[in-house]
Design a protein around this motif. Structure first.
Motif, PDB file in Angstrom:
ATOM      1  N   THR A   3       0.836  -1.202   0.002  1.00 17.47           N
ATOM      2  CA  THR A   3       0.109   0.063  -0.005  1.00 17.47           C
ATOM      3  C   THR A   3       0.926   1.273  -0.108  1.00 17.47           C
ATOM      4  N   ALA A   8       1.468   4.590  -2.875  1.00 19.65           N
ATOM      5  CA  ALA A   8       1.359   5.895  -2.546  1.00 19.65           C
ATOM      6  C   ALA A   8       2.724   6.590  -2.794  1.00 19.65           C
ATOM      7  N   CYS A  38      -2.053  13.560  -2.860  1.00 16.98           N
ATOM      8  CA  CYS A  38      -2.708  12.555  -1.804  1.00 16.98           C
ATOM      9  C   CYS A  38      -3.845  13.135  -1.223  1.00 16.98           C
ATOM     10  N   THR A  75      -5.949   9.593  -1.941  1.00 14.01           N
ATOM     11  CA  THR A  75      -4.921   8.535  -1.505  1.00 14.01           C
ATOM     12  C   THR A  75      -4.733   8.628   0.102  1.00 14.01           C
ATOM     13  N   HIS A 122      -7.475   6.680   1.875  1.00 18.80           N
ATOM     14  CA  HIS A 122      -7.121   5.421   1.787  1.00 18.80           C
ATOM     15  C   HIS A 122      -6.008   4.962   2.803  1.00 18.80           C
ATOM     16  N   ILE A 137      -6.533   3.034  -4.607  1.00 18.82           N
ATOM     17  CA  ILE A 137      -5.730   4.061  -4.796  1.00 18.82           C
ATOM     18  C   ILE A 137      -5.374   4.466  -6.236  1.00 18.82           C
ATOM     19  N   ILE A 143      -6.487   7.928  -8.034  1.00 17.12           N
ATOM     20  CA  ILE A 143      -5.585   8.774  -8.385  1.00 17.12           C
ATOM     21  C   ILE A 143      -5.646   8.942  -9.804  1.00 17.12           C
ATOM     22  N   TYR A 193       1.250   9.520 -13.151  1.00 12.59           N
ATOM     23  CA  TYR A 193       1.660   8.995 -11.877  1.00 12.59           C
ATOM     24  C   TYR A 193       2.805   8.474 -11.977  1.00 12.59           C
TER      25      TYR A 193
END
Lengths: 436, 436, 436, 436
Positions: free
Chosen positions: B28, B32, B40, B51, B54, B153, B157, B170
């Protein structure tokens, strides 16, 4: 901008302008300093903008209106920034819808600060090279524009933080506020009682004239007949406003404008924005977090609709903007501005003079005047003509400045304006009356 | 969770569980890692979450369902976090409305990471001390829950970044995708042609049984009569979907469900989400930024409504979830999951086998089945009973997992579900037919 | 429609069809008879239509699907009526948006009645000339269609009248209802207590087959495996539902589906539609005006969401549509239909038999089944294919018919459907349980 | 109302008042005569009301403000009518929301006419018995109020009929309009060219004073300084407005107020309300049905926003209400009012005089003035104080009256007001300019 003696004005004023530029820009950054990247990114409602956007938009303003004009061959810092950071200038094409400003996670806060520094460097070089009177006048607009956004940074972040269930503070620690020492109602320091100051009928003159800066909406200076009136010597306090609430102010439609009553019902208003009932008293959320209201301080965060209802309840009315400006003629432009660092309205202490008091600072004062062009008004040419004129509908004029306003930004002729239902600004109430 | 031989299971499983806990939590955080605090924090629509949320919500899940239960005298890490990070558990009281998750600038990303570390430390100590079978089973739920949020996530995003006019990526740099080498239509690597795989009528059994983990909605395993049907050997490709568009698929109401047509009109759909017309072809926005679509890859980001219209246009229909599960019985759970690092659907290469292919990974496959309880379904007791059962209305079942799903999260009996209009998930189409 | 012995069927059936046509059309007009032109014009919400529109739309249906097809050279009665009175047939082009049906002050009610008479005359001549089997089958669809609108005339005018602050009645005077004689709770006539009827697991067959009319959505008849279950012997009563309310049914989210709870909050539901709290008891608005609820009568005007919450509270669930249809196999299609003239649900009297009772009439019974195509379902060809299939999403199936339904319209295989939040229909609750 | 010589005024004025009462009431009924019960029931948008409601509300006004006050022991005609037919008087308690007026199918149109007759009979008896000056003044208000609703009956039914896809006419047959004889552009009868009439700066007096009736918002008569200005000699024509459209008027944001541009985009405005593009020309819907626009006639059905944009495009501005009133001082109150029976604006014929022309009748003229209280304004006491004052926000003043206005209703000081986006009223444009 006057055209007389341009040479003289050119050099001296330019130095002052460069210095003032640095000062204003530094202040903006300082206001954002207590905030992290997350704080600076959030948009809590369409009317308010993220801090990061304010930091970038004010910079884009100088890049677009000054640098691009003064240096036609220059390449933009980032060709995409117009799309992101243009506010409402139709003349510059497509832009991000206002309500989407909180969706821009990029550029990052660091990247926006780099943008600020780069434009400041370019501006510095421009100041060194010298600029003509027309460009200098646009720089003046840009600085005043940035000062408006300084105030918005504070009002908007207050709203962002208020939406967070854990209610964070803008300041790490709340300063010991002298103004708050007897909160709870000690009568020793109660503000002086409200007096009425009388002004006879007369042909008066309002608006801005002369060499110094003003926005176009303050011109032309013009004469008008103002009937006799009385103005309250001070602002309405939280204590007085609480009495209005306790007397059923929010449940009696006869006190309200029709649109105001509809807004009150739709929004569920029962007190000013940020007030929260706690037992028999009220807390309020400010940049210092949640604290008991200071009953002696001017009430803030009321809409025009609430100001109108309060005035009706009090057997009075709001002043027109002409009445306000006339009344301010001999009042020095001094008061509780952003420079005091309080960032909240402050109770009035006994002064020994008749007043009017609190005309500048603490809270913007709603007037009874719809925002409209002065007789003979001409907007600025070009895109800057969109700055003020196109908003002259559905808005009410506010006067005087607030505890979030920079002192150097204000004038007696200054016309602020917001829709009658706006409450997130630092807005309060002064009463007026017809002469009897 | 079975109760047989609890002692044995206790010790061995616990070690495995602790190891799996660390692995899931690490993943996880890794997802991120390419994102900054601004990324985020943003919430781009009510259905999607920031994010940061989450990261915190999955942590709150372990704190609330595991630590608070295993250690009744323990104080919460921060008493305000339930208000912020509870998703929808009515049993735990008031919480922040879903659409307001983007208003939380605090706690900061750093503070959320500190929260994760603190709970991980507590969980580590709990694993060392040992936990009973019931708590262990809740840890299993928590890990599967966190894996669901890993996928979210990525989907969320992607939506955030898509809303930014400058379309950030990303990934800092797009990887050279082998799958994309002949984009534009080289026939050398065109996917194998679609074949129909036939399944006779029969009394079949679907659903989960046994000792291993499943969500409650996959149970009880039960028999049902499934008529003969045919299933497509592979997913619908972008090329095939583009042919549907070119044939007027988005302008012919007779192909659509009534609600689907209404959604299409209201939302202005003319292609899958993230597709953008560029001349005669399409670009698509993904975590790699804006790139030409790979016409050989499975189409993604279509709603159930679009999947239904496509299937009708193609003279076919969508499979029921029972048909899908039966068809998957001999298919290994392998494919293009999050572990490949592609993070986009991948074209099918010639395989030499009949298939069905692409049953797992690439895109979740919309089924014709409304999400409903299996016969004899019993939700889990307590707050975890809210996990699945209360959503069994107005949603359609999806099967198979996507290129955003962790491999270890999926099962043949796994039931994903979304409203029929959802498009921001990694969702695609497989066809089925009645036997003739 | 069967093709066997077409000659025989042709003449005999035609006579019967003509007779049935006249009967159905007469009934529709009779239902509108108590209403004036003002009543017939009002649309109280987008989901409901004005009586005048129902009268005209059903007529347009025969003109468009029967006369225009049987007599290709015929001119339309009024070329503008398709624009006004087409409901949702995309195949027939532009039409007035559903929510705008109440804006049509013209044609007047008299003009619509004239339209009905003119089309009836044309249909009469068509019947005299004779019609082939295909056209006859469309007439059958048209008659069943008109019977559906007969029920809608009643549900929709009930809603219109309920919106009027003075609460007018559909009937000039309320009839002395035998069913209401002991309202307030006399136990002498309390309905028999609820019993559970058990059905073993089995391969069952549901759906319509054979020569007689059904809608396409009831076909094909097909086998399915139905697990053992128990069905309640009667409907849930107002008294039982009031106990649910008193036990906090509307304040306990754990009883509700997530979407149901959201609807309850958004709409402010605290009781069934048309119920009004009066002291400790409830009044209810019906076509007879405002009267105290009959606590012994079946509860009506609940949404699927409320039915689900009630069932959960009662430790039971709703039956699937297959369970319902199986249970109805030996139950005669008899009950409190529109022909009784009561126009409200009627308490069950002691019967001496096990039941299930009240399977037909009184209230439509929400099932646990989402409205979906049966295996092998094929919509009718042409525009009539839009009749049912395109609504197979986001709707729940109801079974059994109501006190507003014409007796001849119903079948054991009949599938009614509405969105889960609909409450203005005559909808109630029967419980079921898994076998234990 | 003056108190001088009350005896004299009492008897004479009463006879005249009774006669005027009968005349006004008869006119209202006559305006509704071409409409059937269906027409009179429909509400096409929240801002507009059904004819039936207008007929009843004006009657309720006399019952409530006159009869109930003059005859305190009297029973109301129907105790429920306040709930139905109170418009916005908070002082009289709960009422039906404005947007729900179209839901009232009962009372029927016949019942409303009976209500009108019954109240007229009561009023007749009151006139015979005699009424004091205070009551007489309320009757005056009631008659002027009813005349306002006469105009609204026409504007509102025009909107109702326009929403019907078959576009019915208010009149059975369109009268041969002399004004329309050369539609399409014959220059023989083109209106005189627009001239500018100059008015010097001066201390002027506006507002109503004296014994005759006015609304409270026209008082007090007061002095104000009006700078020099020029007023257009006639209204803007359809031909001139079409040139604005062709020059891109609806696509150039720089011509519009910010709120106006937002409204234009949100509503999709491309021409005045009721205009429809037909080839290179325009049709327009009026009470006479759809007909080609008369290019020589004054443009109508434009919002303030459009009037502002047109004026900006034309290098002019809208007059303030003071400028308008001053300009009207020597203009007789004569023109194309409802009494001409045309019910549409009429082209200006050559007059031989300088003008200003068309100051009264044809179309209401948007002014640049926000609707605000005059200095020293005092609303009427009691519920009638809600008549005007509470709307003094977010509305713009219109002057002069229209072809829908009764001649006897208008005054030079008359202040009509509507929100800046309203278009369904009979509203047009006159230009003004600063003196140069």
């Amino acid at each position: 901008m006057t055209q007389r003696a341009p040479e003289l004005r050119f050099y001296d004023a330019e130095t002052a302008l460069a210095s003032r530029y640095r000062e204003v820009r530094r202040t903006t950054s300082a206001l954002a300093a207590p905030l992290g990247p997350e704080d600076c990114t959030v948009q809590s409602m369409p009317d308010a903008s993220p801090t990061k956007w304010h930091l970038a938009h004010t910079t884009w303003f100088f890049e677009t209106f000054v640098l691009a004009r003064a240096l036609p061959s220059r390449s933009p810092y980032d060709a995409r920034f117009g799309l992101l950071f243009n506010s409402y200038y139709e003349a510059f094409g497509e832009r991000t819808p206002r309500a989407h400003r909180g969706l821009m996670s990029r550029p990052t806060l660091d990247e926006v600060h780099a943008y600020r520094r780069a434009i400041d460097d370019e501006m510095g070089r421009l100041f060194e090279r010298g600029l003509d009177a027309e460009i200098a006048s646009v720089v003046e607009v840009g600085l005043n524009h940035e000062q408006q956004h300084q105030e918005l940074i504070l009002t908007d972040i207050q709203h962002v933080l208020s939406q967070n269930p854990v209610r964070p503070r803008y300041f790490e620690s709340a300063p010991p506020l002298a103004s708050n020492d007897s909160n709870g109602g000690g009568h020793a320091h109660a503000p002086p009682s409200l007096a009425w100051l009388h002004f006879p009928e007369g042909l008066r003159t309002i608006g801005h004239a002369g060499d110094t800066f003003s926005f176009d909406n303050e011109t032309p200076r013009h004469r008008l007949l103002v009937p006799a009136f009385s103005l309250a010597s001070r602002l309405v306090t939280c204590s007085e406003y609480a009495a209005f609430i306790e007397d059923g102010g929010y449940t009696r439609p006869e006190l309200w404008l029709s649109d105001g009553w509809a807004a009150r019902r739709a929004e569920g208003w029962e007190a000013p924005l940020y007030w929260e009932k706690r037992g028999p008293a009220y807390d309020s959320f400010s940049l210092h977090g949640v604290r008991p209201i200071d009953v002696r301080a001017p009430v803030a965060h009321v809409s025009f609709y609430e100001a109108y209802a309060y005035a009706t309840w009090a057997g009075a009315r709001l002043p027109t903007e002409a009445e306000w400006e006339i009344s301010s003629e001999r009042v020095p432009i001094a008061g509780n501005f952003v420079e005091t660092g309080l960032l909240m309205p402050r109770p009035l202490r006994e002064t020994g003079t008749a007043g009017p008091h609190q005309m500048f600072g603490d809270v913007w004062e709603w007037t009874a005047s719809a925002y409209a062009p002065y007789p003979g008004f001409r907007p600025l040419a070009g895109a800057l003509g969109e700055y003020n004129g196109k908003f002259m509908c559905n808005q009410m004029v506010l006067r005087g400045g607030s505890c979030f306003s920079p002192a150097s930004h204000l004038r007696r002729s200054y016309r602020n304006f917001f829709p009658p239902g706006a409450r997130w600004q630092m807005t309060g109430i002064r009463l007026a009356k017809d002469a009897t």
